[in-house]
Design a protein around this motif. Structure first.
Motif, PDB file in Angstrom:
ATOM      1  N   UNK A 112       0.855  -1.194   0.000  1.00 32.44           N
ATOM      2  CA  UNK A 112       0.000   0.000   0.000  1.00 32.44           C
ATOM      3  C   UNK A 112       0.884   1.235   0.000  1.00 32.44           C
ATOM      4  N   UNK A 113       0.581   2.182  -0.884  1.00 32.12           N
ATOM      5  CA  UNK A 113       1.311   3.452  -0.914  1.00 32.12           C
ATOM      6  C   UNK A 113       0.808   4.315   0.240  1.00 32.12           C
ATOM      7  N   UNK A 141      10.056   2.844  -4.770  1.00 31.99           N
ATOM      8  CA  UNK A 141       8.877   2.951  -3.913  1.00 31.99           C
ATOM      9  C   UNK A 141       8.381   1.549  -3.564  1.00 31.99           C
ATOM     10  N   UNK A 142       8.025   1.347  -2.301  1.00 31.54           N
ATOM     11  CA  UNK A 142       7.588   0.032  -1.826  1.00 31.54           C
ATOM     12  C   UNK A 142       6.366  -0.490  -2.576  1.00 31.54           C
ATOM     13  N   UNK A 143       5.540   0.400  -3.129  1.00 33.44           N
ATOM     14  CA  UNK A 143       4.308  -0.040  -3.789  1.00 33.44           C
ATOM     15  C   UNK A 143       4.509  -0.361  -5.269  1.00 33.44           C
ATOM     16  N   UNK A 144       5.741  -0.241  -5.784  1.00 38.41           N
ATOM     17  CA  UNK A 144       6.028  -0.541  -7.185  1.00 38.41           C
ATOM     18  C   UNK A 144       6.719  -1.904  -7.314  1.00 38.41           C
ATOM     19  N   UNK A 145       6.630  -2.478  -8.521  1.00 41.01           N
ATOM     20  CA  UNK A 145       7.298  -3.764  -8.733  1.00 41.01           C
ATOM     21  C   UNK A 145       8.818  -3.614  -8.734  1.00 41.01           C
ATOM     22  N   UNK A 146       9.307  -2.380  -8.925  1.00 44.35           N
ATOM     23  CA  UNK A 146      10.744  -2.161  -8.856  1.00 44.35           C
ATOM     24  C   UNK A 146      11.316  -2.531  -7.501  1.00 44.35           C
ATOM     25  N   UNK A 147      10.512  -2.372  -6.458  1.00 45.67           N
ATOM     26  CA  UNK A 147      10.975  -2.732  -5.105  1.00 45.67           C
ATOM     27  C   UNK A 147      11.246  -4.228  -5.007  1.00 45.67           C
TER      28      UNK A 147
END
Length: 278
Positions: free
Chosen positions: A23-24, A135-141
Motif C-alpha cells: 500500500x502506498x 517505492x515500496x508499492x512498485x514492482x521495482x521494489x
C-alpha cells in the motif's frame, strides 16, 4: 515505509504461504480501501506511526514495531504448501481506465526473473551491496529485493529525502560501498549532472541499471562515460504485468551514435514479438 522492517515483512508473508499487497502510504484513503477490498486482504502490517491512519480499514492490523508476547515466538517452520504457481504478490497499477488494477505474480515467475538477471549480470559472488531506492508499492521494489537477497547480497536502504539530493546520494553510495543500483531516470539524471560537475565518477559501481521510463541514447552514453570500464550499464524494459523486466540493452561506447532509446534483447527465457500496425 521502506526499511529493514519492510524486508522482514515481505519475507514473513511469503514464509506464511501468503501473498503481499503493498500500500502506498501517500495514496488517498479511498484508493487504499478499494485495494484492500479488491485484493481480499485480511491482515495489514504497519509501523506504529502509520497505524492510526489505517485503523478504519476492515482488515486486522498488526503493528510490526511491537515486541511479541513472551513465549509466543516459534522457531518451527509454518506448515504451508507452495508451488511455482503460488501467488507471491499483487501490485496495483493505475489501470488503463483509471481504475486501479491488481497485477498478480507467482513465485515461479519471480524465480524465473531472478535466474535471468543472474545469467545476464553475474551477481552472485561479484556484487555484495545493492542500493534500495524504489517505492515500496512498485514492482521495482520487489525487483531490487530479489536481485539482492537472491544473490546473497546486502540491502542498503536509501532514505527518501536523499534520492533527489545527488551530493548526499553519492556520499551514501560511497560510504556504504554500494556495488549495484537500479535508477529511475529522474534520480539518475540529477546524479550524473552532479558527478560531471564535481569531477567525480561512478567507477566504484559494478552494476548500474536504469529503467521504469524511457532514457535517450545520448544520455545513456553520458552515464557510460561516468562509470568505470568494469561497470556493467544496462537499460531495462518491462511492464508490471510481465514480472518487472522483459528486455535489456547493455550500454557500450557506441551508444551515443544511436538515434533512439534501445530496449535491447529479451532476457533469458523471455519472448518478444515485434508488431506492425496490422
Amino acid at each position: 515505509e521502506r526499511s529493514a522492517q519492510s524486508v522482514a515483512a515481505v519475507l514473513a508473508v511469503w514464509k506464511a504461504g501468503a501473498a503481499y499487497v503493498p500500500l502506498d502510504t501517500d495514496s488517498p484513503a479511498g484508493r487504499r480501501r478499494m485495494i484492500l477490498t479488491d485484493a481480499g486482504v485480511t491482515v495489514v502490517l504497519a509501523q506504529r506511526h502509520l497505524a492510526e491512519d489505517l485503523r478504519g480499514d476492515a482488515a486486522r492490523l498488526v503493528i510490526v514495531d511491537d515486541e511479541p508476547p513472551p513465549n509466543s515466538v516459534s522457531v518451527a517452520r509454518p506448515s504451508r504448501i507452495l508451488s511455482a504457481d503460488t501467488i507471491c504478490y499483487v501490485i496495483y497499477t493505475s489501470g488503463s481506465t483509471g481504475q486501479p488494477k491488481g497485477v498478480v505474480s507467482t513465485h515461479g515467475a519471480l524465480m524465473h526473473i531472478q535466474a535471468a538477471w543472474e545469467q545476464v549480470l553475474c551477481l552472485r559472488g561479484r556484487v555484495r551491496r545493492h542500493l534500495q531506492m524504489a517505492n515500496f508499492s512498485f514492482d521495482g521494489y520487489v525487483g531490487e529485493l530479489i536481485r539482492c537477497l537472491g544473490s546473497g547480497g546486502t540491502f542498503v536502504v536509501c532514505p527518501r529525502e536523499t534520492l533527489l539530493m545527488p551530493s548526499r546520494l553519492l556520499e551514501l553510495m560511497r560510504r556504504e560501498s554500494v556495488d549495484a543500483a537500479d535508477f529511475v531516470p529522474a534520480v539518475l539524471r540529477a546524479l550524473i549532472s552532479h558527478v560531471m560537475e564535481s569531477d567525480a565518477d561512478l567507477s566504484f559501481l559494478k552494476v548500474l541499471v536504469v529503467g521504469s521510463d524511457t532514457f535517450p541514447a545520448d544520455e545513456l552514453a553520458r552515464v557510460r562515460e561516468s562509470c568505470g570500464p568494469r561497470t556493467t550499464v544496462i537499460n531495462c524494459y518491462g511492464l508490471t504485468e510481465g514480472t518487472i523486466d522483459s528486455a535489456y540493452f547493455t550500454v557500450d561506447d557506441t551508444c551515443g551514435d544511436m538515434p533512439a532509446v534501445i530496449i535491447g534483447v529479451p532476457l533469458p527465457g523471455v519472448g518478444i514479438y515485434l508488431l506492425d500496425t496490422a
